[in-house]
Design an enzyme around this catalytic site. Structure first.
Site, short mmCIF file in Angstrom:
data_model
loop_
_atom_site.label_atom_id
_atom_site.label_comp_id
_atom_site.label_asym_id
_atom_site.label_seq_id
_atom_site.Cartn_x
_atom_site.Cartn_y
_atom_site.Cartn_z
N ASP A 165 -17.98 3.58 -7.51
CA ASP A 165 -16.87 4.02 -6.67
C ASP A 165 -16.80 5.54 -6.74
OD1 ASP A 165 -14.55 4.53 -5.31
OD2 ASP A 165 -13.35 3.03 -6.34
N SER A 188 -6.46 0.90 -4.29
CA SER A 188 -6.58 2.34 -4.10
C SER A 188 -5.21 3.00 -4.30
CB SER A 188 -7.18 2.63 -2.73
OG SER A 188 -7.60 3.96 -2.62
N TYR A 213 0.84 -1.20 0.00
CA TYR A 213 0.00 0.00 0.00
C TYR A 213 0.88 1.25 0.00
CZ TYR A 213 -3.73 3.28 1.05
OH TYR A 213 -4.61 4.33 0.98
N HIS A 219 -15.90 1.54 -3.53
CA HIS A 219 -14.46 1.46 -3.33
C HIS A 219 -14.05 0.21 -2.56
CE1 HIS A 219 -10.59 3.34 -3.63
NE2 HIS A 219 -10.39 3.28 -2.34
#
Length: 717
Positions: free
Chosen positions: A653, A570, A490, A688
């Site tokens: 989203d 993301s 991430y 999302h």
């Protein structure tokens, strides 16, 4: 960031990008194994910024799929291609069966105590949505309070935030439809289960907190968007309101707003004694806040500034009378605990728990004690302190894992928390000031956790920084020759990636694969300095950390050279897109989920404007140059063989709008990037990620992991 890179990117950015018919011609001339991608038309859009001309031939794909029939037709064509490809894979059904079994357990949340009752969520046996239950603290039968499965036919309407009133008589809850960030707030009477007529619309990014005597609740909202713009327009003018039970929303009392600073968000909490409303204001995603106070029993709403200027992080623990307790990174990058006496003639901050080598993640009060949850080398450590800061001992945790959902208050004598790891779903613990945890609820598991090995390793990044990484696999797996590996990352927004249980990951592990999770810079594992080292003009460090993780796995023999797949969601989707461009030779397959792919226009949609804290401002020259240097959409290397790639997004989203993924995959498909498939999977009535029903999760991840397993040689049975 690098001068040579900027020159090359400036050239690439002005390049004319052809339609996907060129790829079909390449397939005929070079390799019949190449897919013929759907035709994607291009538009003549070129933006000039700071003397650089940047083409954007797929800008029309930014339009809302629900409003633009051309975008909808493109989505249909792409999904048809992807579905046709996935239907030919042998492993997706095996993965779906494995995930269905691994979801078949009681997924529990830690209970919240109010009015002598416990309120908690549980999702059992692969149910699409968690059910909210209530029972007496002293025991007795639990009963269903809210069951979201009755709210929609497709299971895509979910229970989001909720909060019981102090006396346990009422509960306010948020309804999330189709994965959107928008919320509709409702109220249920706890004793009867009756849903009251009260209804609040256009709540978003909100906490829910009850006023004294269960008279009403405070929440955050945005103005109602223009028709047709709810899923794309920028979010501005956040404000705080009190809804009084039995009234209509039009009569809600506005508590706080900043019309002169429409970019700010506002989040309200009440101390457990209901004496103070503590308002946290933010200007973006960074942990830098202003703090404002409103005294609850004041005859008029008078907002008083407690902390001015967006310089540091402040997080309310609780209050006792006029004394408030906070976690802050002021003068402590890894955070400390402080208090302030609002009744003192000369207010000053008093340190209680000093900064430690571990990072404070959160803290709660439990009666007259403070429980502090530390992140210690990317895993949890829970410690107790007296109100004067005296250490009272460490809470005995069951192993290497993550403490979450830590609950307690100054009015409670006991607290609760959840603990999980890669091989252990959440077990709920109750603990008191003595620190001895006892099991409150433990799920029966559909697998043997002792058969799964979890270890932590450390490796060096490009600049020599020491990076932690967890490696998970079956204990009987022979790694002498390496095994196909899925690497997750991430690296952003001060978010710490901790050990956690996910059935999709365990399905991969049970199939004989290795799972690895790297704790990249940009996260919060080592405090503000770790976060700063991976954002703005340091963002390349995140990509270097992830690339170094892949190199380490191969060098150590854990992963064969052609056996590395990568995944991120993301900001992690951005990560996958960026490293695919920078090191396509290192990876064999990838999954970029709901990613931020156009770094020059991310701030123009919904919540994107908040992300400038991590990414910078596209309209500022220095930031523009940095962003252009790694933007996945703008740096696709024509003429380079790319790994197999699955991009995933969803039509609703409204956090990272799907146009990011649409434009990126269109450009990748149009370029000459080799024989491996580059596909997109677009879910309907899903946002999302939060609130997604279990059946959609299983369908999505069996498709995607089946795709990557096929690419890197993980045999699925």
């Amino acid at each position: 960031m690098r001068i040579s890179g900027l020159i090359a990117l400036a050239t690439a950015a002005t390049m004319t990008v052809t339609s996907t018919s060129a790829l079909a011609e390449t397939a005929e001339n070079e390799d019949t194994s190449l897919l013929t991608y759907p035709e994607t038309r291009t538009v003549d859009v070129v933006d000039e910024q700071f003397g650089i001309y940047v083409s954007d031939p797929y800008r029309w794909l930014e339009n809302d799929v629900r409003e633009d029939e051309n975008v909808a037709a493109w989505v249909t064509a792409q999904n048809a291609l992807t579905d046709g490809y996935l239907d030919k894979l042998d492993g997706t059904k095996a993965l779906a069966a494995s995930m269905t079994r691994l979801f078949d357990y009681d997924d529990l949340d830690a209970p919240v105590e109010a009015g002598g009752k416990y309120f908690y969520e549980r999702k059992s046996g692969g149910q699409n949505q968690a059910i909210l239950y209530v029972r007496d603290v002293d025991g007795g039968e639990e009963r269903v309070l809210l069951d979201p499965s009755t709210w929609s036919d497709d299971g895509a309407t979910a229970l989001a935030e909720w909060a019981p009133s102090g006396d346990g008589s009422h509960l306010v809850y948020a309804v999330q439809d189709g994965g959107s960030d928008w919320r509709t707030l409702k109220v249920v009477k706890v004793d009867t289960g009756e849903v009251l007529p009260d209804k609040v619309e256009w709540a978003k990014f909100t906490n829910l907190a009850w006023m004294p005597r269960s008279s009403g609740f405070i929440y955050s909202r945005f103005p109602e968007p223009e028709e047709g713009a709810a899923f794309q327009s920028l979010n501005t003018n956040h404000s705080l309101h009190v809804h009084v039970l039995g009234t209509v929303q039009a009569k809600d009392i506005k508590v706080y707003e900043t019309q002169d600073r429409p970019e700010l968000n506002h989040f309200a909490e009440l101390t457990s004694d209901k004496k103070w409303v503590v308002i946290t204001s933010s200007s973006g995603t960074d942990d830098r806040y202003e703090m404002t106070l409103v005294k609850v029993d004041s005859p008029e709403i008078n907002a008083e500034t407690l902390v001015e200027g967006f310089d540091h992080s402040w997080s309310l623990i609780d209050g006792v009378g006029d004394t408030l307790y906070f976690v802050t990174n002021k003068d402590a990058p890894r955070q400390r605990v402080v208090k302030i006496d609002l009744g003192a003639e000369n207010r000053e901050w008093v340190e209680l728990v000093p900064e430690h080598s571990a990072t404070i993640d959160e803290a709660v009060m439990i009666g007259d004690k403070i429980a502090v949850n530390y992140i210690d080398d990317a895993k949890s450590r829970l410690e107790l302190f007296a109100l004067d800061g005296k250490p009272l001992g460490v809470v005995d945790l069951p192993g290497l894992g993550q403490v979450s959902q830590l609950h307690g208050s100054a009015k409670d004598e006991t607290g609760t928390f959840a603990f999980d790891s890669f091989n252990q779903p959440s077990t709920i613990y109750k603990f008191d000031a003595a620190g001895a945890p006892t099991v409150w609820a433990r799920p029966e598991l559909p697998f043997d956790p002792d058969m799964i090995a979890v270890s932590q390793r450390f490796y060096e990044s490009k600049d020599g920084t020491r990076i932690p990484m967890f490696v998970v696999h079956k204990k009987d797996l022979d790694l002498a020759e390496g095994a196909p590996t899925l690497l997750y990352g991430y690296g952003g927004f001060n978010i710490s990636v901790m050990p956690q249980y996910k059935p999709a990951w365990l399905a991969w592990i049970e199939a004989g694969g290795v799972f690895a999770s790297a704790n990249l810079r940009g996260g919060g594992e080592y405090g503000a300095e770790w976060h700063d080292a991976g954002r703005l003009d340091n963002k390349q460090n995140v990509f270097d950390d992830f690339i170094a993780a892949g190199e380490y796995l191969i060098a150590e023999g854990i992963t064969p050279k052609d056996g590395l797949a990568i995944e991120g969601r993301s900001n992690g989707g951005l990560l996958v897109g960026a490293v695919m461009n920078q090191r396509p030779d290192l990876f064999t397959a990838g999954h970029a989920a709901v990613g931020v792919m156009d770094m020059l226009r991310f701030d123009r949609f919904t919540a994107g404007r908040y992300w400038v804290d991590d990414y910078g401002y596209p309209n500022k020259e220095d930031d523009f140059q940095t962003l252009l240097a790694y933007s996945p959409y703008h740096n696709i290397q024509d003429g380079t063989d790319y790994p197999a790639l699955m991009v995933s997004t969803a039509d609703t989203d409204d956090r990272v709008v799907p146009g990011h993924s649409f434009k990126y995959i269109a450009r990748l498909q149009a370029a000459n990037t080799g024989a491996k498939p580059h596909l997109i999977r677009i879910e309907t009535r899903a946002g999302h990620g939060s609130g997604k029903p279990t059946d959609k999760v299983i369908a999505e991840y069996s498709d995607i992991y089946g795709f990557m397993a096929d690419a890197i040689g993980l045999e699925l049975k």
